[in-house]
Design a protein around this motif. Structure first.
Motif, PDB file in Angstrom:
ATOM      1  N   GLY A   1       0.816  -1.208   0.000  1.00  0.00           N
ATOM      2  CA  GLY A   1       0.000   0.000   0.000  1.00  0.00           C
ATOM      3  C   GLY A   1       0.845   1.251   0.000  1.00  0.00           C
ATOM      4  O   GLY A   1       0.522   2.235  -0.704  1.00  0.00           O
ATOM      5  N   ALA A   2       1.934   1.260   0.762  1.00  0.00           N
ATOM      6  CA  ALA A   2       2.814   2.426   0.788  1.00  0.00           C
ATOM      7  C   ALA A   2       3.399   2.690  -0.592  1.00  0.00           C
ATOM      8  O   ALA A   2       3.506   3.850  -1.032  1.00  0.00           O
ATOM      9  CB  ALA A   2       3.931   2.206   1.809  1.00  0.00           C
ATOM     10  N   GLY A   3       3.769   1.628  -1.299  1.00  0.00           N
ATOM     11  CA  GLY A   3       4.270   1.793  -2.660  1.00  0.00           C
ATOM     12  C   GLY A   3       3.225   2.364  -3.597  1.00  0.00           C
ATOM     13  O   GLY A   3       3.528   3.216  -4.447  1.00  0.00           O
ATOM     14  N   VAL A   4       1.989   1.920  -3.441  1.00  0.00           N
ATOM     15  CA  VAL A   4       0.906   2.440  -4.287  1.00  0.00           C
ATOM     16  C   VAL A   4       0.674   3.934  -4.020  1.00  0.00           C
ATOM     17  O   VAL A   4       0.403   4.710  -4.944  1.00  0.00           O
ATOM     18  CB  VAL A   4      -0.390   1.636  -4.042  1.00  0.00           C
ATOM     19  CG1 VAL A   4      -1.587   2.295  -4.734  1.00  0.00           C
ATOM     20  CG2 VAL A   4      -0.214   0.201  -4.528  1.00  0.00           C
ATOM     21  N   VAL A   5       0.801   4.354  -2.769  1.00  0.00           N
ATOM     22  CA  VAL A   5       0.648   5.772  -2.427  1.00  0.00           C
ATOM     23  C   VAL A   5       1.683   6.607  -3.170  1.00  0.00           C
ATOM     24  O   VAL A   5       1.369   7.681  -3.714  1.00  0.00           O
ATOM     25  CB  VAL A   5       0.777   5.983  -0.902  1.00  0.00           C
ATOM     26  CG1 VAL A   5       0.914   7.465  -0.579  1.00  0.00           C
ATOM     27  CG2 VAL A   5      -0.434   5.408  -0.184  1.00  0.00           C
ATOM     28  N   VAL A   6       2.922   6.131  -3.217  1.00  0.00           N
ATOM     29  CA  VAL A   6       3.979   6.872  -3.910  1.00  0.00           C
ATOM     30  C   VAL A   6       3.660   6.986  -5.402  1.00  0.00           C
ATOM     31  O   VAL A   6       3.794   8.065  -6.007  1.00  0.00           O
ATOM     32  CB  VAL A   6       5.347   6.186  -3.698  1.00  0.00           C
ATOM     33  CG1 VAL A   6       6.420   6.874  -4.521  1.00  0.00           C
ATOM     34  CG2 VAL A   6       5.720   6.201  -2.221  1.00  0.00           C
TER      35      VAL A   6
END
Length: 440
Positions: free
Chosen positions: A111-116
């Protein structure tokens, strides 16, 4: 707590594999080892969550272009935490704590990667999806407190929970303060500065998953089941339906759910919009980070004190303390205006109130339901608290946009009235007081 020997018919294959042999002599050492592993994962998980969430509302405002939607980013995180609570509970019920915690941290990293990526593309719906998956790491951090209670002695459950909650202090206080350097680290990549912390969080969550996967052995939940009395080993008694039935049948369990739900909703609603309010009054990113760090210190640093109080003076008393602290916090924050010091004080006390509510409510819930139904009941608890907080966070942005931050605090304060009333009613209606709570 009895000790099992041999293979009981109601002990699953997963339990026999995960718990080859644990006796009364080895149990204290296992408790200590489990606590150390959980504390380590909590430090990492707290660092990752706090690093990202510190500027979530600011990033949402930048990507969406409107303040009215800024509250949806932290709300999506809370919603993701809520949605994932039940699948995590089901997985833990079937396979133990370790698989559930590992999966949650990995989903949080994704999820953190998708936010970026969403921030780079300027795609607000994708940002919300990423924030929802990011919430899985928060779900892991919350569920870890129950893993600490799995093997704890009944009279020390609140203390065991509080030690793991406290461990989050180290990472959570550092997180907001490294948000600025994390943002600067992606300079030149075409990514908004407020998205940098999420890139760092992804790597931290992967590390937390590795720690749990390698070191949390034997699994504390499966061990507790293997050591439980024979009449509590039935697989049928571990279903989510059994957990819901156990909560519905216990006034203490119902109070526990309301306690954690109200505490979490009030905290999330106000905390998520405080950075926006501070920025309205000229606060820098560094100052916002300091205020949120103080708030997080209040949430976690004093958890051992709350645990000792809950074990010594009782769960009901600490629930009352939580309501009082939250009321004071909402008054301070709601009337601060451009006084940043008062806002910081209000957020710190808000964290203390949340800590008292979470520790006392979690211990009361664990006491109040049979061992076989605890994992399911604990999942229901986290679903309830995070769903409530998700709704509160969504409304918070609208309240601030259409009214003010002060009115948001007034709205949060109204939640304390039913909590106080239910606590008094439950305590007065318990013939045996807290001694009537299950202590096995």
């Amino acid at each position: 707590m009895s000790v099992c020997s041999g293979e009981e018919p109601d002990v699953t294959a997963a339990e026999r594999t995960a718990v080859p042999h644990v006796d009364a002599v080895r149990l204290p050492a296992l408790r200590r080892r489990t606590t150390v592993v959980l504390i380590t994962s909590q430090i990492l998980g707290g660092l990752g969550v706090a690093t990202g969430i510190a500027l979530a509302a600011v990033l949402a405002r930048q990507v969406s272009g409107t303040e009215a939607l800024s509250g949806l980013a932290p709300t999506a995180t809370v919603a993701g935490t809520a949605v994932l609570s039940m699948p995590m509970a089901a997985l833990m019920t079937a396979r133990g704590r370790r698989p559930g915690l590992v999966l949650a941290y990995l989903v949080g990293a994704l999820g953190a990667g998708v936010v970026v990526v969403a921030a780079r593309l300027g795609n607000f719906p994708l940002l919300l999806c990423g924030m929802a998956a990011f919430g899985a790491a928060s779900s892991a951090n919350l569920q870890a407190r129950f893993a600490a209670a799995d093997l704890a002695e009944p009279q020390h459950r609140a203390r065991a929970i509080s030690h793991v909650v406290w461990a989050t202090t180290i990472g959570a206080v550092l997180g907001p303060n490294i948000a600025a350097p994390a943002g600067r680290s992606i300079a030149g990549l075409g990514i908004p500065e407020a998205a940098g912390p999420f890139l760092w969080a992804a790597g931290i969550f992967v590390l937390a998953a590795v720690v749990v996967a390698v070191l949390l052995r034997p699994d504390p939940l499966l061990t507790a089941r293997a050591l439980a009395p024979e009449d509590e080993r039935s697989p049928e008694a571990r279903s989510l339906r059994a957990g819901l039935t156990a909560v519905a049948a216990s006034p203490h369990a119902r109070l526990a759910l309301v306690t954690v739900a109200v505490s979490h909703t009030a905290m999330v609603s106000v905390m998520s919009m405080t950075p926006v309010d501070l920025s309205h009054h000229g606060a820098s990113v560094e100052l916002i980070g300091l205020v949120i760090s103080g708030h997080i210190a209040g949430m976690y640093a004093f958890a051992p004190l709350m645990g000792r109080l809950a074990d010594r003076v009782g769960r009901f008393s600490v629930t009352g303390l939580a309501a009082g602290l939250l009321a004071v916090a909402l008054f301070l924050a709601g009337t601060a205006g451009d006084d940043h010091r008062q806002t910081a004080a209000g957020l710190f006390v808000l964290g203390l109130g949340w800590s008292a509510g979470l520790v006392s409510g979690s211990a009361l819930l664990t006491d109040a339901v049979p061992q076989s139904a605890r994992a399911a009941a604990q999942g229901i608890s986290d679903l309830t608290m995070n769903t409530s907080a998700g709704v509160g966070g969504a409304i918070a942005g609208l309240v601030v946009a259409r009214a003010s931050y002060g009115w948001l605090n007034v709205a949060a304060a109204t939640l304390l009235l039913p909590l106080a009333a239910l606590a008094l009613f439950t305590r007065n209606g318990s013939r045996g007081g807290e001694g009537g709570t299950r202590q096995s």
